[in-house]
Design an enzyme around this catalytic site. Structure first.
Site, mmCIF file in Angstrom:
data_model
loop_
_atom_site.group_PDB
_atom_site.id
_atom_site.type_symbol
_atom_site.label_atom_id
_atom_site.label_comp_id
_atom_site.label_asym_id
_atom_site.label_seq_id
_atom_site.Cartn_x
_atom_site.Cartn_y
_atom_site.Cartn_z
ATOM 1 C CE LYS A 54 30.493 40.340 41.099
ATOM 2 N NZ LYS A 54 31.265 39.499 42.025
ATOM 3 C CD GLN A 98 32.208 40.408 45.493
ATOM 4 O OE1 GLN A 98 31.381 39.867 44.767
ATOM 5 N NE2 GLN A 98 33.313 40.933 45.023
ATOM 6 C CG ASP A 121 31.917 33.833 41.782
ATOM 7 O OD1 ASP A 121 32.085 34.552 40.792
ATOM 8 O OD2 ASP A 121 31.737 34.261 42.936
HETATM 9 N N1 GUN Z 1 36.094 39.386 44.262
HETATM 10 C C1 GUN Z 1 36.793 39.866 43.198
HETATM 11 N N2 GUN Z 1 36.383 39.272 42.065
HETATM 12 C C2 GUN Z 1 35.407 38.390 42.407
HETATM 13 C C3 GUN Z 1 34.596 37.492 41.666
HETATM 14 O O1 GUN Z 1 34.704 37.346 40.437
HETATM 15 N N3 GUN Z 1 33.695 36.771 42.400
HETATM 16 C C4 GUN Z 1 33.583 36.896 43.747
HETATM 17 N N4 GUN Z 1 32.699 36.131 44.373
HETATM 18 N N5 GUN Z 1 34.327 37.717 44.461
HETATM 19 C C5 GUN Z 1 35.225 38.467 43.787
#
Ligand code: GUN
Length: 300
Positions: A54, A98, A121
């Site tokens: 990311k 995350q 998110d």
């Molecule tokens: N863990 C798995 N997928 C995601 C996501 O799309 N965002 C976040 N913050 N954590 C994740």
């Protein structure tokens, strides 16, 4: 039936090219560089890989990203206080925590501390609830990316049977709501569903997000169905596979997403879209609606 591959990498690349232009314009026009803060707790190797991807994607399009790392045993109050500080920080337009979090954290309390305007998110209650009535500020990145893939391929949704396998808060449930908003008829299967195949066989569009390799076999899929594989599973031999038997199902489907290279790159792309949007909203909130439309918003 000749299957067509839905190439999330290529679609994502096209959108990211536009985002780069939009970020540059925002910087020149308003003197604002979009900023994303990423909070990573603990040493989960998969989470670290996702976060690294990311942040690299941010760099590629000119978004400033900052990593804030805590050990597994960080006290809950420290994490909450860190989010509150970021909520007030004018150069941070998006905040991402995350997941999963270590078990002693109350994930809902953490997610709901994030300012709605920085919730890139799309996990805050306001944004989740907004999916029901159509008022979200930010849509969750994975189902948002699936929608972009389908729209890009001009696959109609209205009146079609959509079966979603997996009912997580991150993918399955928001996916169902987004499909309903587009007037699809939606079935959601989950770990307690008896005979998943009786639902999957009805699907014009099958979205699978269960985290189980080879869960979806050819006999479970209608000839001509569109198959979207959200799963990312590492096999003991090191291979990365989805939840769908790609070889077998490809012989029946009209469209299918590969793993890797399907939904994954689109999830990251939609995070960039949301972060750009958060920065634009910040500028508009603080200086009035002065921005020309973003190039990346109208791409399908
Ligand atoms: N863990 C798995 N997928 C995601 C996501 O799309 N965002 C976040 N913050 N954590 C994740």
């Amino acid at each position: 039936m000749t299957v067509r591959i839905l190439d999330g990498r290529a679609i994502g690349r096209a959108i990211r090219t536009r985002i780069t232009i939009d970020v540059d314009e925002l910087t020149r026009f308003a003197g604002v560089v979009p900023g994303l803060a990423v909070i990573l707790i603990g040493g989960d190797p998969a989470s670290r890989v996702y976060v690294t991807n990311k942040m690299k994607a941010c760099v590629d399009v000119g978004i400033r990203s900052t990593l804030i790392e805590y050990p597994d045993d960080v006290p809950a109050e420290v994490l909450i206080e860190s989010i509150r500080r970021l909520n007030e920080d004018p150069v941070t337009h998006g905040i991402l925590v995350q997941l999963p979090l270590p078990p002693h954290h109350d994930v809902r309390a953490v997610l709901h501390t994030i300012s709605v305007e920085k919730d890139v998110d799309g996990f805050h209650l306001y944004n989740v609830g907004g999916l029901v009535v159509g008022d979200t500020i930010f849509s969750p990145c994975t189902p948002f990316g699936v929608m972009k893939i389908l729209d890009h391929a001009h696959i109609p949704l209205e009146g079609r049977n959509v079966t979603i396998v997996g009912a997580s808060n991150i993918v399955g449930k928001p996916m169902a709501l987004m499909m309903m908003r587009r007037d699809a008829t939606v079935a959601v299967c989950h770990a307690k569903t008896r005979d998943v195949a009786q639902y999957t066989i009805l699907a014009d569009i099958l979205v699978v997000a269960a985290g189980v390799p080879n869960l979806i076999l050819p006999q479970m899929v209608r000839t001509g169905a569109v198959v979207i594989d959200v799963g990312i599973n590492r096999l003991p031999d090191g291979r990365l596979v989805g939840d769908v038997d790609f070889e077998g199902v490809s012989r029946k489907a009209s469209f299918i997403t590969p793993v890797p290279g399907g939904v994954g790159p689109m999830t990251v792309t939609m995070l960039l879209v949301n972060t750009l949007s958060a920065a634009r909203r910040f500028v508009e909130r603080t200086r009035g609606p002065i921005l020309p439309p973003a190039h990346s918003e109208d791409i399908t």
